[in-house]
Scaffold this active site. Structure first.
Site, PDB file in Angstrom:
ATOM      1  CB  SER A 142      20.150   7.571 -51.144  1.00  0.00           C
ATOM      2  OG  SER A 142      20.635   8.207 -49.975  1.00  0.00           O
ATOM      3  CE1 TYR A 155      18.476  12.249 -53.279  1.00  0.00           C
ATOM      4  CE2 TYR A 155      18.998  11.334 -51.124  1.00  0.00           C
ATOM      5  CZ  TYR A 155      19.261  11.449 -52.470  1.00  0.00           C
ATOM      6  OH  TYR A 155      20.324  10.763 -53.010  1.00  0.00           O
TER       7      TYR A 155
END
Length: 250
Positions: A142, A155
């Site tokens: 990501s 995250y």
């Protein structure tokens, strides 16, 4: 003229939107596709769709990726598929940063799925590919891993660690045969982002990211952004001075 054998592909986290879109691309090529995930009924529906789209064979593997020694089941999956050419690691959880700020267990659960578990599977696949001297592993990372932000830093930290692991393995394999790639999508319209406001040029479809994933399995560098514009965007974000960055509300 002999017909080439179909690719044998294992998709870890096959129920995700990006994974499904990627699987459809492989199905159109007539690949043998292994679908691994925690919801066998849902995977059966996906498998039937892939067969209708041209997949040569589909196999379903009911797996809890975070279970102790779960990655030890890899050899059995490969045997069921008759070998292995490509692996797509596509599972993960976004989690809730506000909850993680208050609850260490919630924060650790996000890290467990997105880094500890994913790292175990990445290492297991990498070792298998090294033994056979060929094949590709594409791991979904990501852009959140490129710089910590208050809105999703747990995250992002997990994805950052995973990206460094994949880059290191890619360097380890330089000139050897197997290829290992981290694909870093920007915001993508999937179930994971269901609670976010969407729309506009910053958002991508699962199909757009899947096209990048499929290409990355065959060619390109060890770090790929999806869509490609995120490479420049994140280069700018990484270089914003901390005094300015810390005042930004995102």
């Amino acid at each position: 003229m002999t017909t080439p054998n179909p690719l044998r592909v294992l998709i870890l986290g096959a129920g995700s939107g990006i994974a499904q879109a990627t699987a459809r691309l492989y199905a159109a090529e007539g690949a043998t596709i292994g679908l691994a995930g925690r919801n066998a009924e849902r995977l059966a529906v996906i498998a039937a769709d892939l067969k209708a789209r041209g997949a040569a064979v589909t196999e379903i593997f009911d797996v809890d990726f975070t279970a102790p020694d779960a990655a030890a089941t890899l050899a059995g999956m490969v045997a069921k598929l008759g070998g292995l050419d490509h692996v797509i690691l596509a599972y993960g959880v976004l989690g809730d940063q506000a909850t993680a700020d208050r609850d260490e267990a919630a924060a650790l659960a996000i890290i467990d799925v997105n880094f500890r578990s994913a790292a175990a599977w990445t290492l297991a696949v990498a070792n298998l590919l090294e033994r056979q001297g060929r094949g590709s592993l594409v791991v979904l990372g990501s852009v959140a891993g490129d710089r910590g932000r208050r809105s999703n830093y747990v995250y992002g930290a997990a994805k950052a660690g995973l990206a460094v692991l994949v880059q290191g393995i890619s360097h380890r394999f330089r000139g050897v045969g197997p290829r290992v790639v981290i694909v870093k999508p920007g915001p993508t319209d999937t179930a994971m982002t269901a609670g976010m406001a969407k729309g506009g040029p910053m958002w991508a479809t699962p199909e757009a990211v899947a096209a990048v994933v499929r290409k990355a399995a065959d060619s390109g560098g060890p770090v790929v952004y999806a869509p490609a514009r995120w490479r420049l965007i994140m280069a700018i974000i990484r270089n914003i001075p901390a005094a300015i960055f810390n005042k930004m509300n995102f």
